[in-house]
Design an enzyme around this catalytic site. Sequence first.
Site, PDB file in Angstrom:
ATOM      1  N   ASP A  94       0.823  -1.219   0.000  1.00  0.00           N
ATOM      2  CA  ASP A  94       0.000   0.000   0.000  1.00  0.00           C
ATOM      3  C   ASP A  94       0.857   1.269   0.000  1.00  0.00           C
ATOM      4  O   ASP A  94       1.989   1.272   0.466  1.00  0.00           O
ATOM      5  CB  ASP A  94      -0.933   0.012   1.219  1.00  0.00           C
ATOM      6  CG  ASP A  94      -0.166  -0.133   2.539  1.00  0.00           C
ATOM      7  OD1 ASP A  94       0.823  -0.883   2.566  1.00  0.00           O
ATOM      8  OD2 ASP A  94      -0.560   0.514   3.523  1.00  0.00           O
ATOM      9  N   GLU A  95       0.273   2.324  -0.549  1.00  0.00           N
ATOM     10  CA  GLU A  95       0.743   3.707  -0.388  1.00  0.00           C
ATOM     11  C   GLU A  95       2.227   3.907  -0.693  1.00  0.00           C
ATOM     12  O   GLU A  95       2.967   4.440   0.128  1.00  0.00           O
ATOM     13  CB  GLU A  95       0.467   4.187   1.040  1.00  0.00           C
ATOM     14  CG  GLU A  95      -1.003   4.211   1.367  1.00  0.00           C
ATOM     15  CD  GLU A  95      -1.269   4.688   2.777  1.00  0.00           C
ATOM     16  OE1 GLU A  95      -2.127   5.548   2.947  1.00  0.00           O
ATOM     17  OE2 GLU A  95      -0.604   4.198   3.718  1.00  0.00           O
ATOM     18  N   VAL A  96       2.642   3.523  -1.868  1.00  0.00           N
ATOM     19  CA  VAL A  96       4.033   3.745  -2.248  1.00  0.00           C
ATOM     20  C   VAL A  96       4.082   4.994  -3.109  1.00  0.00           C
ATOM     21  O   VAL A  96       3.532   5.004  -4.215  1.00  0.00           O
ATOM     22  CB  VAL A  96       4.571   2.529  -3.027  1.00  0.00           C
ATOM     23  CG1 VAL A  96       6.032   2.746  -3.380  1.00  0.00           C
ATOM     24  CG2 VAL A  96       4.402   1.267  -2.193  1.00  0.00           C
TER      25      VAL A  96
END
Length: 532
Positions: free
Chosen positions: A347-349
Site C-alpha cells: 500500500d501507499e508507495v
Amino acid sequence: MRTRHTLPSAATVLRRSAPLLVFLGGAALLTAAARNVQDDTPVRAPVVIPKPVSMEAGAGAAFTLGPDVRVVVPADDAEVERVGRALAALLGRALEAPPLVEAGPASGRGQITLELGGSHADLGDEGYELNVSSDDVRVRAARPAGIFYGVQTLRQLLPAAVEHRGLRPQPMKIPAVRVVDSPRFPWRGAMLDVSRHFFGPAEVRRYVDLLALYKINRLHLHLSDDQGWRIEIASWPNLTTHGGSTAVGGGPGGFYTQAEYRELVAYAAERFITIVPEIDMPGHTNAALASYPELNCDGAAPPLYSGIDVGFSSLCVDKDVTYRFIDDVVGEIAALTPGQWFHLGGDEVKTLTPQQYATFVERVQEIVRRHGKEAIGWDEIAASTLDPSTIVQHWRPEAGEELSRARRLILSPASRVYLDMKYHAGTPIGLNWAGNVGVEESYAWDPSDLLEGVARDAVLGVEAPLWSETLVTMDDVEFMAFPRLPGVAEVGWSPEAARGWPDYAARLAAQAPRWSALGINAYWAPEIAWER
Ligand code: NGO
C-alpha cells in the site's frame, strides 16, 4: 498512559435512547421469558450474533445445567476433545466444579454431546447443527471447526454471568432451540496493527478470545511498518533489536520472539483462527531501512521514525540485496506459519514509478509462492500482473476498475470496516480520513453490492482492520472494536436476506451484560438501547 474512556451511565444511555426503546418494543425476543416447569428461573429467548441461518424453538422449554451434567466427545478426535474441555471450563464457572469430559457415544439425559460426522457434510467445514431440548444438548458437525462454532452459539445462549468467574446464578438454563447454521463467506477476518503501537502476546490472545466468540476465523497481524518491526528474524537481527525499539510517539516498542509468535499461532488455531502475517513492502519500511543501511538506495540508514505520516519510505527495488532480504524474511515467517497466506502489504508507495512498483510486486509474489504461501496485498497491487492465487484486499474508497480484474478479493472498505475510524466527531481516539464510521454504517452494507464489475464468487469475505496510530492500550483496542466488530462478523457469516439493522441493533443491545462480564471496554453507543 491514557485512562479508560468515560462512558455514559446505563441510565443515561437508556434515557437518550427512549424513542429507540419504544421502537424495539417489537423485539419481544429480548424480553420474552419462558417459564421452566421445574422452577421459576426465567429463561431468556435466544439471541445470537452472527445471526444463524435458521433458529427455531426446540422441544421443551429449556435445558437446566445440573451438577451431574457431562460433556461427551468423540473418542478419537483431539480437536473436538479440546473444544469440549474449553466448554467444560466455561460451564465450570456456573457450577461447583467443571463437568466431566468423557469420550463415547451419547447415552442419556442431562448431557451435552459434541458429535462429528453424520449427515451434516452439506453444511461444509464450518457449519453445525445445535439442538437444545429439556433433555439434552447436541452439537453436530462434519468437522471440528463446525463443532467449535456450534459451541460458540451455545455459549451465547448461556446467561452472561457464565463469562465471569465467581458469579454463579443457579440454576443456569439454556433455552430449547434447534439451530442449523453455516457461514456465508469463508473469510471472516480482523486485522490488528501491532507496529504503530505494539501489543504483546497476552494482549493479542485477549483479542483472539474476543474474535472467537463471534466466529471470526482470520487474524491478520500487521507486523511491520515505518514505526516498528515486530517479529524476530534470525538472519536479520537488527530488524527487531533496532527497528522494533520504538513506536508512534516514541514509546519503547517491542516485538515477538519466534517462540512467542509460534505460541500465538497455536493459541489462535485452537480457536479456529488462522494467523495471517503481514510484512508491508516496498513502502511502510522505515523501521527496516533504519536497521540495515544496505537496504537503502544511497546506503545510508535513516533515523527511526515515530510520527504518523505515510508514503515516504521504500525498499531499494533495484538492489539484489533487497530480494535476498525479502527471501530470508518471507522464508522464516512462512516456516513459522502453518496458515496458507502471507500478506506482502503493497500500500501507499509514493516514491516509485508505476512500472517499478509493478515489477516489485510481481517479484515478491513469486518469492511468497516459492515459500509455499498464497500472496495477499492491499488493493494497489491489482495494477500488477497477479497470479490467480493472489488475493487483493480492497480498502481504498477510490479504488476502481482495476479491482474488477481481481480473481480473489477480501473486502475491507475503509468507510465501513476500518475500526480505527472515529464513531463520530467527538470520539477521543481514532482517525477520520475515511469519514466517521458509526455502528450502523459498519453493519448495513452488502459485500456483493460493494464493487461494480466484480464477480460475486471472487469475494472471499470481509476483514475489519484496526490500525493503531492513536491506540495505545488494549482498552483503546476494545473501545474501537466493540460494538462494531460483531457487526462485521455478521456481515461475513449471516445470509444477506436474514440481516436488518433494527433486528441486529436489538441483538447487539443484548450483548452488553456479556461484554460487562468479560470486562470489555466497549463504546456504549447511545443509539443502541443496551440491556443492563
Ligand atoms: C491506510 C494505510 C495505513 C494507515 C491506515 C489508517 C492502508 C492499507 N494503509 O490503510 O498505513 O494506518 O490507512 O486508517
